[in-house]
Motif scaffolding. Sequence first.
Motif, short mmCIF file in Angstrom:
data_model
loop_
_atom_site.label_atom_id
_atom_site.label_comp_id
_atom_site.label_asym_id
_atom_site.label_seq_id
_atom_site.Cartn_x
_atom_site.Cartn_y
_atom_site.Cartn_z
N ALA A 170 1.34 -1.42 0.17
CA ALA A 170 -0.34 0.78 -0.11
C ALA A 170 1.37 0.75 0.24
N THR A 171 2.24 0.85 0.51
CA THR A 171 2.57 2.35 0.88
C THR A 171 3.56 2.92 -0.59
N PHE A 172 3.95 1.84 -0.85
CA PHE A 172 4.48 2.14 -2.33
C PHE A 172 3.93 1.85 -3.65
N ASP A 173 2.60 1.52 -3.65
CA ASP A 173 1.79 1.39 -4.36
C ASP A 173 2.52 -0.04 -5.42
N LEU A 174 2.89 -1.02 -4.50
CA LEU A 174 3.80 -1.96 -5.56
C LEU A 174 3.08 -2.51 -6.45
N LYS A 175 3.42 -2.69 -7.53
CA LYS A 175 2.92 -3.35 -8.27
C LYS A 175 3.67 -4.97 -8.76
N PRO A 176 3.34 -5.77 -8.65
CA PRO A 176 4.81 -7.34 -8.54
C PRO A 176 4.93 -7.92 -10.16
N ASP A 177 3.70 -7.48 -10.94
CA ASP A 177 4.51 -7.53 -12.42
C ASP A 177 5.27 -6.32 -13.19
N THR A 178 5.36 -5.14 -12.40
CA THR A 178 5.74 -4.46 -13.54
C THR A 178 7.11 -3.91 -12.54
N ASP A 179 6.78 -3.45 -11.67
CA ASP A 179 7.80 -2.89 -10.83
C ASP A 179 9.11 -3.37 -10.34
N VAL A 180 10.19 -2.46 -10.18
CA VAL A 180 11.39 -2.56 -9.80
C VAL A 180 11.32 -1.96 -8.84
N TYR A 181 11.64 -2.75 -7.51
CA TYR A 181 11.68 -2.43 -6.08
C TYR A 181 13.27 -2.19 -5.46
N TRP A 182 13.76 -1.44 -4.73
CA TRP A 182 14.72 -1.03 -4.35
C TRP A 182 15.20 -0.12 -2.81
N THR A 183 15.02 -1.20 -1.26
CA THR A 183 15.52 -0.75 -0.69
C THR A 183 16.67 -0.27 -0.89
N ALA A 184 17.22 1.22 -0.81
CA ALA A 184 18.62 0.52 -0.44
C ALA A 184 18.93 1.08 0.89
N ARG A 233 16.46 -0.48 -14.40
CA ARG A 233 15.31 0.30 -14.42
C ARG A 233 14.52 0.70 -13.23
N VAL A 234 14.70 1.00 -12.28
CA VAL A 234 14.13 0.85 -10.69
C VAL A 234 12.42 2.05 -10.42
N SER A 235 12.29 1.27 -10.43
CA SER A 235 10.38 2.45 -10.39
C SER A 235 9.82 2.77 -8.63
N ILE A 236 11.09 1.86 -7.87
CA ILE A 236 10.38 2.38 -6.50
C ILE A 236 11.85 2.48 -5.49
N LEU A 237 11.94 3.74 -5.29
CA LEU A 237 13.23 3.40 -4.01
C LEU A 237 12.55 4.08 -2.49
N TYR A 238 14.01 3.08 -1.52
CA TYR A 238 13.36 3.32 -0.29
C TYR A 238 14.63 3.46 0.62
N THR A 239 14.79 4.79 0.67
CA THR A 239 16.34 5.46 1.00
C THR A 239 15.97 6.37 2.83
N ALA A 240 16.61 6.91 3.20
CA ALA A 240 17.49 7.51 4.78
C ALA A 240 17.68 8.77 4.52
N PRO A 241 17.23 9.88 4.72
CA PRO A 241 17.55 11.35 4.09
C PRO A 241 18.99 11.38 5.07
N THR A 242 19.55 11.06 5.64
CA THR A 242 21.05 11.09 5.50
C THR A 242 21.90 10.77 4.22
N VAL A 243 21.13 9.75 3.02
CA VAL A 243 21.61 9.47 2.43
C VAL A 243 21.48 10.76 1.34
N ILE A 244 20.48 11.18 1.70
CA ILE A 244 19.81 12.26 0.59
C ILE A 244 20.56 13.72 0.48
N ARG A 245 21.07 14.02 1.79
CA ARG A 245 21.49 14.97 2.53
C ARG A 245 23.28 14.61 1.88
N THR A 246 23.67 13.61 1.98
CA THR A 246 24.97 12.90 1.19
C THR A 246 24.45 13.37 0.01
N PHE A 247 23.95 12.86 -1.00
CA PHE A 247 23.60 13.41 -2.62
C PHE A 247 23.91 14.94 -2.69
#
Length: 646
Positions: A287-301, A347-361
């Motif tokens: 629900a939170t990521f709206d995951l579509k198992p047939d088409t999504d490529v999901y990445w929890t980094a 072709r990752v479609s959903i990316l899940y990560t932490a704010p600290t990484v975003i601030r590093t980027f």
Amino acid sequence: MSESTGSEGRRFPAPEQLAASANVGPDVYEQAESDRLAFWETQARRLSWTQEWDEVLDWTDPPFAKWFVGGKLNVAYNCLDRHVEAGHGDQVAYHWEGEPGDTRTITYAQLTEDVCRAANALLELGVQAGDRVAIYMPMIPETIVAMLACARIGAVHMVVFGGFSADALASRITDAGAVLVVTADGGYRRGAPSALKPAVDDAVSRTEGVRNVLVVRRTEQDVEWTEGRDLWWHDVVDRQSPEHTPEAFDAEHPLYIMYTSGTTAKPKGILHTSGGYLTQVAYTHWATFDLKPDTDVYWTAADVGWVTGHSYIVYGPLANRATSVMYEGTPETPHRGRWFELIEKYRVSILYTAPTVIRTFMKWGEDIPAGFDLTSLRVLGSVGEPINPEAWLWYHQNIGGGRCPIVDTWWQTETGAHMITPLPGVTDLKPGSAQTPFPGISAKVVDDEGNELGDDSTGLLVLTQPWPSMLRTIWGDDDRYVDTYWSRFGKEVYFAGDGAKKDADGDIWLLGRVDDVMNVSGHRISTTEVESSLVAHPAVAEAAVVGASDPTTGQGIVAFVILRGSAQDSGEDLVQQLRTHVSKDIGPIAKPRQIMVVQELPKTRSGKIMRRLLRDVAENRELGDVTTLTDSSVMNLIKDKLPATS
Ligand code: WTA
């Protein structure tokens, strides 16, 4: 009240197309509200049960909950076999990428066979249902195989993050009473093999009860070998039958223990069980990521060694038949575009990560993501700490191309799964706010006496109804479980330890741990609020704020800032400017007493800033325990910057 967290004022409505085809629509809240237990029962039916439950929730002995009482299921079967049986054996479960660039593509059929082999191996080694197995591994597929093999035979896994010391491993092995350790010779970090086996040898030599150490060969480093105790994974697992009939376990059968540090020195072994946990991680992931198992490529980094990895690299995605990416190494190896390269490649479609990484980027600059094709992305997630609006907007723009909703998910090791988060096809997003309790979750903001607060107020976050993936206890210490979480406001109210505010619309903003809330001249100010304000200044890339004891004001605000590449002028002028900026932004009361410009901030391996250490610096004390830092030399660099008088 701070303007910095709310001043942006912009709303980001759900993209039309996403909303139109979203897994859950706005009516989900009403459904959950009208009958909470029936709602969770419906979500439990997304899984395959060998035996139905008699009762959804037994809460007759709070805070000890039982969910789906009498139900039986096998967690590994739900993550693997049932997808293969439904004809999806050829679907990729993981695109795994090693740091040196080696890759493995693992389908659901292959993963099922690998897990069966490993389950048979564990049985051969005498591991029984209920036994504890320590897993101390790099980010390689065998880590997941070992976890699922435990789940399959009803053994309880206890994953210790590979960056932890031998000390930490030893105390966890002892506390959990592990009989087996699964490890590897090493893994790749920052371009070099990093050994794991020596820490295991050290830890096991100081504990009792470990019969065997099962070692995966990954880096081909030399390892010490204890005959009779140590076994190579490839010798023991590879020769096993790829078939194993899963046994159904009680819904409340223990699934895993995950240690998390508390306010005392002794870490807490958070216990999660089977049916309720899998129900909520699977449903929230969908629900939170709206995951579509047939088409999504999901990445929890994130690393499998912390709860985000357990719930959203392993159990949630697999229960939902997701195709995931798993990456072994660090974001800057061999170059700072590595993550973006992976998003483009798979072709990752959903990316899940932490704010600290975003601030590093952010610190590295937007040119890096701009060099890659990130158009496959459609939903972004954040977890681990409040995401300041500045980082949110940067993430939205420079990684999400301005088109991807960001779900800011608040939860904890203890909660097992998402608890407060927007839904990507439903919520008008507010940068910086986690906004809304997940459907079926009851989160409230209360004052010190436990009275519920209305909109536009600041207090403490509590959860007032049990939830399926809640921790069941602290391993071996029911009293501590009750004391830590269920005593401040009575046995039926979970005290999360986080400060929170409700804005005028009733949206929830997390303000950091309550021990990070400062008290300056009787005013409650969140470290996060001040950090957010600092990071909103164009010269600042990252900021950490602590409350240092102050003879007149109780606490004084001390800030540590990293400047952006373009603003390396760290002169007094800039420091004054920053103090004025915060004063203007939040109010004079929030004006930092002192701002120190530093090159790095001390972080744990899961990315959290260790404010405790910064407080030691700010208060001119001997440094406390630095063993969980990624790089303990950071603290010397910071101390060297200190003015002699402070
Ligand atoms: C913080 C990680 C604000 C919070 C899943 C919580 C957050 C602690 C968020 C749990 C968020 C996590 N916004 N704060 N989206 N997510 N936190 O156990 O203080 O490693 O209590 O679990 O992280 O950390 P833990």
